[in-house]
Design a protein around this motif. Structure first.
Motif, mmCIF file in Angstrom:
data_model
loop_
_atom_site.group_PDB
_atom_site.id
_atom_site.type_symbol
_atom_site.label_atom_id
_atom_site.label_comp_id
_atom_site.label_asym_id
_atom_site.label_seq_id
_atom_site.Cartn_x
_atom_site.Cartn_y
_atom_site.Cartn_z
ATOM 1 N N ILE A 63 -13.220 3.283 2.071
ATOM 2 C CA ILE A 63 -13.581 2.056 1.359
ATOM 3 C C ILE A 63 -14.218 1.036 2.295
ATOM 4 C CG2 ILE A 63 -11.499 0.636 1.591
ATOM 5 C CD1 ILE A 63 -11.631 0.169 -1.422
ATOM 6 N N ALA A 64 -13.985 1.199 3.594
ATOM 7 C CA ALA A 64 -14.598 0.293 4.566
ATOM 8 C C ALA A 64 -16.117 0.419 4.553
ATOM 9 C CB ALA A 64 -14.060 0.583 5.968
ATOM 10 N N ASP A 85 -5.602 0.252 -13.090
ATOM 11 C CA ASP A 85 -4.692 1.118 -13.835
ATOM 12 C C ASP A 85 -3.403 1.395 -13.069
ATOM 13 O OD1 ASP A 85 -6.117 2.552 -11.972
ATOM 14 O OD2 ASP A 85 -6.599 4.236 -13.287
ATOM 15 N N VAL A 86 -3.523 1.692 -11.779
ATOM 16 C CA VAL A 86 -2.321 2.026 -11.013
ATOM 17 C C VAL A 86 -2.503 1.601 -9.557
ATOM 18 C CG1 VAL A 86 -3.172 4.363 -10.529
ATOM 19 C CG2 VAL A 86 -0.711 3.892 -10.403
ATOM 20 N N LYS A 87 -1.431 1.147 -8.955
ATOM 21 C CA LYS A 87 -1.442 0.797 -7.535
ATOM 22 C C LYS A 87 -0.742 1.912 -6.773
ATOM 23 C CE LYS A 87 -0.100 -2.811 -4.235
ATOM 24 N NZ LYS A 87 0.542 -4.144 -4.068
ATOM 25 N N ILE A 88 -1.498 2.571 -5.898
ATOM 26 C CA ILE A 88 -0.934 3.673 -5.116
ATOM 27 C C ILE A 88 -0.663 3.227 -3.678
ATOM 28 C CG2 ILE A 88 -1.284 6.029 -4.287
ATOM 29 C CD1 ILE A 88 -0.943 5.963 -7.252
ATOM 30 N N THR A 89 -1.706 2.799 -2.980
ATOM 31 C CA THR A 89 -1.547 2.323 -1.598
ATOM 32 C C THR A 89 -1.902 0.849 -1.447
ATOM 33 O OG1 THR A 89 -3.817 2.907 -0.958
ATOM 34 C CG2 THR A 89 -2.124 4.630 -0.734
ATOM 35 N N GLY A 90 -2.577 0.284 -2.449
ATOM 36 C CA GLY A 90 -2.986 -1.116 -2.352
ATOM 37 C C GLY A 90 -4.278 -1.327 -1.588
ATOM 38 N N HIS A 92 -7.488 -1.053 -2.499
ATOM 39 C CA HIS A 92 -8.475 -1.870 -3.206
ATOM 40 C C HIS A 92 -8.068 -3.343 -3.202
ATOM 41 C CE1 HIS A 92 -9.885 1.994 -5.002
ATOM 42 N NE2 HIS A 92 -11.034 1.376 -4.938
ATOM 43 N N GLN A 93 -6.806 -3.597 -3.441
ATOM 44 C CA GLN A 93 -6.323 -4.978 -3.448
ATOM 45 C C GLN A 93 -6.528 -5.623 -2.078
ATOM 46 O OE1 GLN A 93 -2.440 -5.702 -5.181
ATOM 47 N NE2 GLN A 93 -2.009 -7.345 -3.729
ATOM 48 N N ASN A 94 -6.188 -4.900 -1.028
ATOM 49 C CA ASN A 94 -6.347 -5.438 0.322
ATOM 50 C C ASN A 94 -7.812 -5.736 0.636
ATOM 51 O OD1 ASN A 94 -3.596 -5.152 0.680
ATOM 52 N ND2 ASN A 94 -3.765 -3.181 1.732
ATOM 53 N N LEU A 99 -11.972 -9.798 1.344
ATOM 54 C CA LEU A 99 -13.283 -10.318 0.958
ATOM 55 C C LEU A 99 -13.187 -11.787 0.565
ATOM 56 C CD1 LEU A 99 -16.234 -9.421 0.507
ATOM 57 C CD2 LEU A 99 -15.617 -8.873 -1.844
ATOM 58 N N MET A 100 -12.164 -12.134 -0.189
ATOM 59 C CA MET A 100 -11.970 -13.530 -0.589
ATOM 60 C C MET A 100 -11.675 -14.408 0.623
ATOM 61 S SD MET A 100 -9.721 -12.990 -4.062
ATOM 62 C CE MET A 100 -9.488 -14.756 -4.288
#
Length: 220
Positions: A63-64, A85-90, A92-94, A99-100
């Motif tokens: 993802i980097a 839909d589901v949080k597996i490792t987080g 995307h959230q991180n 980014l914010m």
């Protein structure tokens, strides 16, 4: 309200987001409040691997290389609801939080998930994704469901099928409209650039064209 970032074909999170948005706004407007707006974070994906098969570290590395566009002026001062839909490792959230932070956005932010996995096997995501799909034949009963949505994962599964099985067990049962949509989505996602997908994309195009010619040749 913002779904998990995607490229062109909406992902499962986007389908969930639209469902939630409709019902949430129905309640808010009935209560004389202001409706929730929909927004996206455009994403240019840099890989074609099955994300659900990867470890936490591999996900972070992949993802980097992706490019995200976050419209800081549009989002400034707003409460942000990110839907997935589901949080597996987080991962995307991180990525979104980072980014914010880089754009100095200090919005009130919520990350909402249908489910959260708390175990230590990230690749369980792939098992969940394909629990009901063991072969291309299994897609037949899924794609005819009234509320079926074509997603990038479905397209990649179709493109990875054995060419003979793809036609005999799946494509010949589909409508021209479905095949046309499938083909154009392959182009718009850039899958035509992936060598292992090219043969099946050609098959999809040929079947769609043959069906189109047959329709035009039929007496009216």
């Amino acid at each position: 309200m913002i779904p998990s970032p995607f490229n062109f074909v909406p992902n499962a999170a986007n389908v969930m987001t639209m469902h939630l948005l409709d019902r949430l706004n129905n309640h808010i407007v009935d209560a004389k409040g202001n409706h929730v707006e929909y927004a996206t974070v455009p994403r240019k994906i840099s890989y074609m691997d099955d994300y659900g098969l990867l470890s936490g570290e591999d996900r972070k590395s992949l993802i980097a290389g992706d490019r995200f566009y976050f419209n800081s002026q549009h989002f400034e001062g707003r409460c942000l609801l990110f839907i997935d839909d589901v949080k597996i490792t987080g991962t995307h959230q991180n990525k979104l939080v980072d980014l914010m932070r880089k754009q100095q956005l200090e919005n009130k932010t919520f990350f909402l998930y249908f489910a959260r996995y708390t175990g230590d096997r990230p690749n369980i995501e792939s098992e969940l994704n394909f629990a009901a799909v063991k072969s291309i034949k299994d897609l037949n009963r899924i794609v005819v469901e009234p509320n079926h949505h074509m997603t990038a994962r479905t397209i990649k599964y179709i493109l990875s099928a054995d060419p003979d099985e793809l036609y005999n067990d799946f494509l010949r049962f589909r409508s021209y409209r479905y095949l046309e949509t499938l083909y154009f989505n392959c182009l718009n996602e850039g899958y035509y650039k992936i060598q292992k997908y090219q043969a099946n994309i050609d098959i999809i195009r040929n079947v769609a064209n043959a069906m189109k010619e047959k329709r035009h040749a039929s007496p009216r």
